[in-house]
Design a protein around this motif. Sequence first.
Motif, PDB file in Angstrom:
ATOM      1  N   LEU A 109     -20.192 -15.492  38.836  1.00 49.31           N
ATOM      2  CA  LEU A 109     -20.477 -16.890  39.124  1.00 49.31           C
ATOM      3  C   LEU A 109     -19.503 -17.813  38.397  1.00 49.31           C
ATOM      4  CD1 LEU A 109     -24.383 -16.910  39.018  1.00 49.31           C
ATOM      5  CD2 LEU A 109     -22.862 -16.521  40.957  1.00 49.31           C
ATOM      6  N   GLY A 110     -18.924 -17.335  37.301  1.00 49.70           N
ATOM      7  CA  GLY A 110     -17.964 -18.140  36.559  1.00 49.70           C
ATOM      8  C   GLY A 110     -16.635 -18.263  37.282  1.00 49.70           C
ATOM      9  N   THR A 111     -16.280 -17.250  38.060  1.00 48.89           N
ATOM     10  CA  THR A 111     -15.001 -17.259  38.771  1.00 48.89           C
ATOM     11  C   THR A 111     -14.846 -18.479  39.683  1.00 48.89           C
ATOM     12  OG1 THR A 111     -14.793 -14.849  38.697  1.00 48.89           O
ATOM     13  CG2 THR A 111     -13.527 -15.989  40.383  1.00 48.89           C
ATOM     14  N   PRO A 112     -15.800 -18.773  40.575  1.00 44.82           N
ATOM     15  CA  PRO A 112     -15.637 -19.969  41.428  1.00 44.82           C
ATOM     16  C   PRO A 112     -15.620 -21.269  40.637  1.00 44.82           C
ATOM     17  CG  PRO A 112     -17.339 -18.509  42.298  1.00 44.82           C
ATOM     18  CD  PRO A 112     -17.017 -18.013  40.921  1.00 44.82           C
ATOM     19  N   LEU A 113     -16.438 -21.361  39.589  1.00 49.21           N
ATOM     20  CA  LEU A 113     -16.565 -22.607  38.842  1.00 49.21           C
ATOM     21  C   LEU A 113     -15.384 -22.866  37.921  1.00 49.21           C
ATOM     22  CD1 LEU A 113     -20.355 -22.435  37.904  1.00 49.21           C
ATOM     23  CD2 LEU A 113     -19.282 -23.626  39.815  1.00 49.21           C
ATOM     24  N   ILE A 114     -14.668 -21.809  37.557  1.00 48.80           N
ATOM     25  CA  ILE A 114     -13.519 -21.954  36.656  1.00 48.80           C
ATOM     26  C   ILE A 114     -12.208 -21.969  37.438  1.00 48.80           C
ATOM     27  CG2 ILE A 114     -12.231 -20.848  34.781  1.00 48.80           C
ATOM     28  CD1 ILE A 114     -14.936 -19.714  33.801  1.00 48.80           C
ATOM     29  N   ILE A 115     -12.009 -20.971  38.290  1.00 50.63           N
ATOM     30  CA  ILE A 115     -10.743 -20.834  39.017  1.00 50.63           C
ATOM     31  C   ILE A 115     -10.596 -21.898  40.104  1.00 50.63           C
ATOM     32  CG2 ILE A 115      -9.340 -19.301  40.453  1.00 50.63           C
ATOM     33  CD1 ILE A 115      -9.561 -18.488  37.512  1.00 50.63           C
ATOM     34  N   GLY A 116     -11.688 -22.195  40.816  1.00 45.87           N
ATOM     35  CA  GLY A 116     -11.622 -23.154  41.915  1.00 45.87           C
ATOM     36  C   GLY A 116     -11.055 -24.509  41.520  1.00 45.87           C
ATOM     37  N   ILE A 164     -10.284 -16.610  48.463  1.00 40.21           N
ATOM     38  CA  ILE A 164      -9.679 -15.860  47.360  1.00 40.21           C
ATOM     39  C   ILE A 164     -10.647 -15.727  46.190  1.00 40.21           C
ATOM     40  CG2 ILE A 164      -7.878 -15.908  45.588  1.00 40.21           C
ATOM     41  CD1 ILE A 164      -5.994 -17.120  47.688  1.00 40.21           C
ATOM     42  N   ILE A 165     -11.297 -16.837  45.808  1.00 39.31           N
ATOM     43  CA  ILE A 165     -12.187 -16.739  44.654  1.00 39.31           C
ATOM     44  C   ILE A 165     -13.471 -15.993  45.003  1.00 39.31           C
ATOM     45  CG2 ILE A 165     -11.255 -18.752  43.472  1.00 39.31           C
ATOM     46  CD1 ILE A 165     -13.404 -20.475  44.556  1.00 39.31           C
ATOM     47  N   ASP A 166     -13.884 -16.027  46.266  1.00 42.80           N
ATOM     48  CA  ASP A 166     -15.050 -15.241  46.688  1.00 42.80           C
ATOM     49  C   ASP A 166     -14.716 -13.755  46.702  1.00 42.80           C
ATOM     50  OD1 ASP A 166     -17.631 -14.792  47.475  1.00 42.80           O
ATOM     51  OD2 ASP A 166     -17.533 -15.973  49.303  1.00 42.80           O
ATOM     52  N   SER A 167     -13.445 -13.444  46.950  1.00 43.37           N
ATOM     53  CA  SER A 167     -13.004 -12.043  46.992  1.00 43.37           C
ATOM     54  C   SER A 167     -12.725 -11.464  45.612  1.00 43.37           C
ATOM     55  CB  SER A 167     -11.734 -11.919  47.852  1.00 43.37           C
ATOM     56  OG  SER A 167     -11.986 -12.315  49.182  1.00 43.37           O
ATOM     57  N   THR A 168     -12.710 -12.324  44.596  1.00 47.72           N
ATOM     58  CA  THR A 168     -12.462 -11.841  43.233  1.00 47.72           C
ATOM     59  C   THR A 168     -13.638 -12.146  42.312  1.00 47.72           C
ATOM     60  OG1 THR A 168     -11.270 -13.905  42.772  1.00 47.72           O
ATOM     61  CG2 THR A 168      -9.954 -11.976  43.379  1.00 47.72           C
ATOM     62  N   ALA A 169     -14.783 -12.468  42.899  1.00 46.92           N
ATOM     63  CA  ALA A 169     -15.984 -12.731  42.095  1.00 46.92           C
ATOM     64  C   ALA A 169     -16.831 -11.467  42.047  1.00 46.92           C
ATOM     65  CB  ALA A 169     -16.753 -13.914  42.680  1.00 46.92           C
ATOM     66  N   SER A 170     -17.757 -11.318  42.977  1.00 47.08           N
ATOM     67  CA  SER A 170     -18.622 -10.131  43.018  1.00 47.08           C
ATOM     68  C   SER A 170     -17.843  -8.828  43.224  1.00 47.08           C
ATOM     69  CB  SER A 170     -19.668 -10.301  44.125  1.00 47.08           C
ATOM     70  OG  SER A 170     -20.458 -11.438  43.901  1.00 47.08           O
ATOM     71  N   PRO A 171     -16.829  -8.790  44.107  1.00 44.24           N
ATOM     72  CA  PRO A 171     -16.109  -7.523  44.305  1.00 44.24           C
ATOM     73  C   PRO A 171     -15.467  -6.987  43.032  1.00 44.24           C
ATOM     74  CG  PRO A 171     -15.650  -9.003  46.120  1.00 44.24           C
ATOM     75  CD  PRO A 171     -16.407  -9.808  45.101  1.00 44.24           C
ATOM     76  N   VAL A 172     -14.986  -7.864  42.163  1.00 48.47           N
ATOM     77  CA  VAL A 172     -14.416  -7.403  40.893  1.00 48.47           C
ATOM     78  C   VAL A 172     -15.529  -6.995  39.932  1.00 48.47           C
ATOM     79  CG1 VAL A 172     -13.112  -8.095  38.848  1.00 48.47           C
ATOM     80  CG2 VAL A 172     -12.298  -8.753  41.115  1.00 48.47           C
ATOM     81  N   ALA A 173     -16.565  -7.846  39.845  1.00 50.39           N
ATOM     82  CA  ALA A 173     -17.646  -7.607  38.888  1.00 50.39           C
ATOM     83  C   ALA A 173     -18.354  -6.280  39.129  1.00 50.39           C
ATOM     84  CB  ALA A 173     -18.652  -8.758  38.940  1.00 50.39           C
ATOM     85  N   VAL A 174     -18.533  -5.899  40.398  1.00 52.46           N
ATOM     86  CA  VAL A 174     -19.294  -4.681  40.700  1.00 52.46           C
ATOM     87  C   VAL A 174     -18.518  -3.405  40.370  1.00 52.46           C
ATOM     88  CG1 VAL A 174     -18.552  -4.292  43.097  1.00 52.46           C
ATOM     89  CG2 VAL A 174     -20.915  -3.756  42.418  1.00 52.46           C
ATOM     90  N   LEU A 175     -17.207  -3.543  40.147  1.00 55.48           N
ATOM     91  CA  LEU A 175     -16.383  -2.375  39.828  1.00 55.48           C
ATOM     92  C   LEU A 175     -16.283  -2.114  38.325  1.00 55.48           C
ATOM     93  CD1 LEU A 175     -13.439  -3.029  42.327  1.00 55.48           C
ATOM     94  CD2 LEU A 175     -15.089  -1.161  42.472  1.00 55.48           C
ATOM     95  N   VAL A 176     -16.770  -3.042  37.503  1.00 58.21           N
ATOM     96  CA  VAL A 176     -16.611  -2.939  36.044  1.00 58.21           C
ATOM     97  C   VAL A 176     -17.902  -2.423  35.417  1.00 58.21           C
ATOM     98  CG1 VAL A 176     -15.994  -4.157  33.931  1.00 58.21           C
ATOM     99  CG2 VAL A 176     -14.992  -4.870  36.110  1.00 58.21           C
ATOM    100  N   SER A 198     -17.355 -22.057  47.902  1.00 64.71           N
ATOM    101  CA  SER A 198     -16.994 -23.240  48.692  1.00 64.71           C
ATOM    102  C   SER A 198     -17.035 -24.493  47.826  1.00 64.71           C
ATOM    103  CB  SER A 198     -17.951 -23.387  49.882  1.00 64.71           C
ATOM    104  OG  SER A 198     -19.280 -23.614  49.454  1.00 64.71           O
ATOM    105  N   THR A 199     -18.018 -24.563  46.939  1.00 67.43           N
ATOM    106  CA  THR A 199     -18.133 -25.726  46.058  1.00 67.43           C
ATOM    107  C   THR A 199     -16.973 -25.788  45.079  1.00 67.43           C
ATOM    108  OG1 THR A 199     -20.551 -25.593  46.196  1.00 67.43           O
ATOM    109  CG2 THR A 199     -19.633 -26.898  44.398  1.00 67.43           C
ATOM    110  N   GLY A 200     -16.654 -24.668  44.459  1.00 67.31           N
ATOM    111  CA  GLY A 200     -15.570 -24.623  43.488  1.00 67.31           C
ATOM    112  C   GLY A 200     -14.223 -24.945  44.086  1.00 67.31           C
TER     113      GLY A 200
END
Length: 511
Positions: free
Chosen positions: A122-129, A149-161, A439-441
């Motif tokens: 959730l921090g990715t959209p609010l920070i990177i956007g 881009i930020i939607d593709s690097t939010a949950s998809p990255v988090a679920v791999l760690v 979308s908001t970010g």
Amino acid sequence: MDHYGLLSLIPPLLAIVIAVLSKNVIISLFTGTFIGVLVLSSYQPIIAVKSLIGEYFFIQLTDSYNAGVLVLLMFIGGFIALIERSGGTHAFAKKVTKLINTKGKAQISAWFGGILIFFSDLGTPLIIGPIFEPIFDKLKISREKLAWIIDSTASPVAVLVPFIGWGVYVMGLIQKEFEALNIAQSDFTAFVKAIPFQIYPILAITMVPLIAFTKLDFSSMLKAEKRVETTGKLHWDSSNPQRKSEKISKLESKNAKASLVIAPLIVLFVTLFSILIPLGFPFEPVGGNDFRIALTTAYLFAAIVLIVLMVYYKTKTFKDSFNIYINGMQKMVYVSITLILAWSLGVVIKNLGTANYIIQLLSGNVPSFLIPAILFILGACVSFSTGSSWGTFAIMMPLAIPMAVSLDASIYVCIGAVLSGGLFGDHCSPISDTTILSSTGAGCDLVDHVQTQLPYALLNGGITLIAFLIAGFTSSEISTVIAFVMLIISVFLLSKANKKKLMKQESELKS
């Protein structure tokens, strides 16, 4: 096989239906669990309530493994809150963005920034956007592209760690199934072995640089890029007053330094590996409890260092920093409740013999190689309908692992199928929190974000389904490699077809 027949299907199905209708994971999990206990209690409501509290909720809370997971989640929540409010991520990003002067660099930088904020989906959209929004506008890249881009690097990255909230949550679900099935394997080991089979998240992440380097946009995204390039308009014209792009305030802090994010992360990893390496990591399996203790210690030390730096740089007072840390912990209460209910529902499902009944229905009727593909489709449907990946994992994991064991399908492929399905549905869903925040970010209209991201998500989802059919046969990582090759070919062909269509439409308009 011991089971309650059709009755054993009611709790998980009810949980799914209520989650779809209410959009509330806690209500759905609680209702499904209670109805299951009611069946087990011979339909005596008072006894069912007492059993639910004493034999399920209390037992889950007093279990040492569960307690360790819940404590770890609290420490993770506190650290994430400090990182997000310190202003360090903005200071770090600003240093990097000075070198960005082309469309390709902008997209790759936003992608890399999203990966860097791996600890908070959730921090990715609010920070990177907000950081990249003016850069994308200046270089005439659509806001829709930034949201994707930020939607593709939010949950998809988090679920791999494995060592952040997502991984800890999933490992908690896995461990419960392993204990019930007497599988002598660490939940951490199983999670890591399932990572190559998280095909959808991997495709979602790799698709961004593929599009950025080749400039092969297609479908609605290509139209959005053409709009910005030719007209300079940031948004589509709309008469609907509800379709206005939302803006959020930048979470910047005075005197913030890049070291506010770099130093704590260094401390986190140094602490983590200094504890794990003497235990044989990464060459020998490390027990789940030892891993959680190491993680909790690492997050605690990282948080202490970050608070000291925030006070030293005068970005926040000690009182403010400590309050941020505690508030971050409090935000994990919702996650903790979800996890307790998920564990309880998993136990109820086992006591009802739900997996046994499904296995009996499928045995001899459905080939084992189809199980991963079926799990992927079911997970995608639940996630799309509810907008919740975590709720989907909680409902699907207690079914997936027993099915894999009994029907001789790969456990790791099936775990990957559940996680992939949850992420795919989440990416397509307009009610997903990450979809809304992305979308908001990015300062992009939610409807426009969904419309432009959906073709990309559907392409990845279709390829993922084919890959799981292959993985069902081979149980090999070659399925992921094949999926990546298919993605490259598909993007190239779709882009060429869409560009020809647009050129034809433009020539018709001129004539």
